[in-house]
Design a protein around this motif. Sequence first.
Motif, mmCIF file in Angstrom:
data_model
loop_
_atom_site.group_PDB
_atom_site.id
_atom_site.type_symbol
_atom_site.label_atom_id
_atom_site.label_comp_id
_atom_site.label_asym_id
_atom_site.label_seq_id
_atom_site.Cartn_x
_atom_site.Cartn_y
_atom_site.Cartn_z
ATOM 1 N N ILE A 43 0.841 -1.195 0.000
ATOM 2 C CA ILE A 43 0.000 0.000 0.000
ATOM 3 C C ILE A 43 0.879 1.249 0.000
ATOM 4 O O ILE A 43 0.642 2.196 -0.755
ATOM 5 C CB ILE A 43 -0.950 -0.005 1.220
ATOM 6 N N ASP A 44 1.925 1.231 0.814
ATOM 7 C CA ASP A 44 2.853 2.355 0.915
ATOM 8 C C ASP A 44 3.513 2.664 -0.423
ATOM 9 O O ASP A 44 3.677 3.826 -0.790
ATOM 10 C CB ASP A 44 3.912 2.049 1.979
ATOM 11 N N ALA A 45 3.868 1.641 -1.167
ATOM 12 C CA ALA A 45 4.572 1.826 -2.441
ATOM 13 C C ALA A 45 3.720 2.537 -3.483
ATOM 14 O O ALA A 45 4.259 3.185 -4.389
ATOM 15 C CB ALA A 45 5.036 0.473 -2.980
ATOM 16 N N SER A 46 2.396 2.444 -3.354
ATOM 17 C CA SER A 46 1.534 3.045 -4.374
ATOM 18 C C SER A 46 0.786 4.288 -3.892
ATOM 19 O O SER A 46 -0.008 4.848 -4.632
ATOM 20 C CB SER A 46 0.524 2.010 -4.868
ATOM 21 N N ARG A 47 1.057 4.732 -2.686
ATOM 22 C CA ARG A 47 0.295 5.864 -2.139
ATOM 23 C C ARG A 47 0.863 7.194 -2.599
ATOM 24 O O ARG A 47 2.038 7.295 -2.972
ATOM 25 C CB ARG A 47 0.254 5.805 -0.618
ATOM 26 N N THR A 48 0.005 8.213 -2.521
ATOM 27 C CA THR A 48 0.456 9.568 -2.833
ATOM 28 C C THR A 48 0.317 10.492 -1.630
ATOM 29 O O THR A 48 0.878 11.569 -1.617
ATOM 30 C CB THR A 48 -0.350 10.167 -4.006
ATOM 31 N N SER A 53 -4.273 7.207 5.799
ATOM 32 C CA SER A 53 -5.377 7.440 4.867
ATOM 33 C C SER A 53 -5.352 6.439 3.723
ATOM 34 O O SER A 53 -6.396 5.928 3.307
ATOM 35 C CB SER A 53 -5.309 8.860 4.302
ATOM 36 N N ALA A 54 -4.165 6.140 3.216
ATOM 37 C CA ALA A 54 -4.038 5.178 2.120
ATOM 38 C C ALA A 54 -4.521 3.794 2.560
ATOM 39 O O ALA A 54 -5.166 3.078 1.779
ATOM 40 C CB ALA A 54 -2.592 5.111 1.635
ATOM 41 N N ILE A 55 -4.230 3.414 3.783
ATOM 42 C CA ILE A 55 -4.688 2.120 4.299
ATOM 43 C C ILE A 55 -6.207 2.121 4.413
ATOM 44 O O ILE A 55 -6.866 1.150 4.023
ATOM 45 C CB ILE A 55 -4.024 1.798 5.649
ATOM 46 N N ARG A 56 -6.778 3.201 4.924
ATOM 47 C CA ARG A 56 -8.241 3.274 5.039
ATOM 48 C C ARG A 56 -8.910 3.148 3.673
ATOM 49 O O ARG A 56 -9.909 2.450 3.524
ATOM 50 C CB ARG A 56 -8.656 4.587 5.711
ATOM 51 N N SER A 67 -15.269 -9.544 -4.572
ATOM 52 C CA SER A 67 -14.319 -10.566 -4.131
ATOM 53 C C SER A 67 -13.742 -10.254 -2.755
ATOM 54 O O SER A 67 -13.136 -11.104 -2.128
ATOM 55 C CB SER A 67 -13.174 -10.681 -5.138
ATOM 56 N N GLY A 68 -13.890 -9.001 -2.314
ATOM 57 C CA GLY A 68 -13.339 -8.600 -1.024
ATOM 58 C C GLY A 68 -11.838 -8.387 -1.050
ATOM 59 O O GLY A 68 -11.196 -8.300 -0.037
ATOM 60 N N VAL A 69 -11.265 -8.270 -2.250
ATOM 61 C CA VAL A 69 -9.825 -8.073 -2.374
ATOM 62 C C VAL A 69 -9.580 -6.748 -3.098
ATOM 63 O O VAL A 69 -10.091 -6.516 -4.179
ATOM 64 C CB VAL A 69 -9.157 -9.223 -3.175
ATOM 65 N N ALA A 70 -8.832 -5.872 -2.475
ATOM 66 C CA ALA A 70 -8.481 -4.598 -3.097
ATOM 67 C C ALA A 70 -7.283 -4.792 -4.000
ATOM 68 O O ALA A 70 -6.507 -5.728 -3.840
ATOM 69 C CB ALA A 70 -8.180 -3.560 -2.022
ATOM 70 N N ARG A 71 -7.147 -3.894 -4.940
ATOM 71 C CA ARG A 71 -5.996 -3.964 -5.835
ATOM 72 C C ARG A 71 -5.099 -2.773 -5.589
ATOM 73 O O ARG A 71 -5.566 -1.652 -5.440
ATOM 74 C CB ARG A 71 -6.465 -3.926 -7.288
ATOM 75 N N VAL A 72 -3.804 -3.041 -5.543
ATOM 76 C CA VAL A 72 -2.812 -1.960 -5.388
ATOM 77 C C VAL A 72 -1.870 -2.046 -6.553
ATOM 78 O O VAL A 72 -1.479 -3.089 -6.981
ATOM 79 C CB VAL A 72 -2.042 -2.083 -4.052
#
Length: 72
Positions: A43-48, A53-56, A67-72
């Motif tokens: 998540i950290d690698a793709s955040r701005t 906040s990015a985790i939320r 599917s209950g799976v987020a994509r990063v």
Amino acid sequence: MKKRSLMIAGHPTSVTLEEPFWDVLKELAAAENIAVNALVERIDASRTGNLSSAIRVYVLEACRRPSGVARV
């Protein structure tokens, strides 16, 4: 709010999130058979913006997907 220490890219950091976000983050990591640290690192690698906040947003997106799976 719960503050936890994590290792991100080999560096210690702390993240403060509400307990329900920690719970879902753990579930998402377990579903991918990876550690919470590894998921947060992704998540950290793709955040701005802010890491908390990015985790939320990641958790929210995961909950919205069928599917209950987020994509990063």
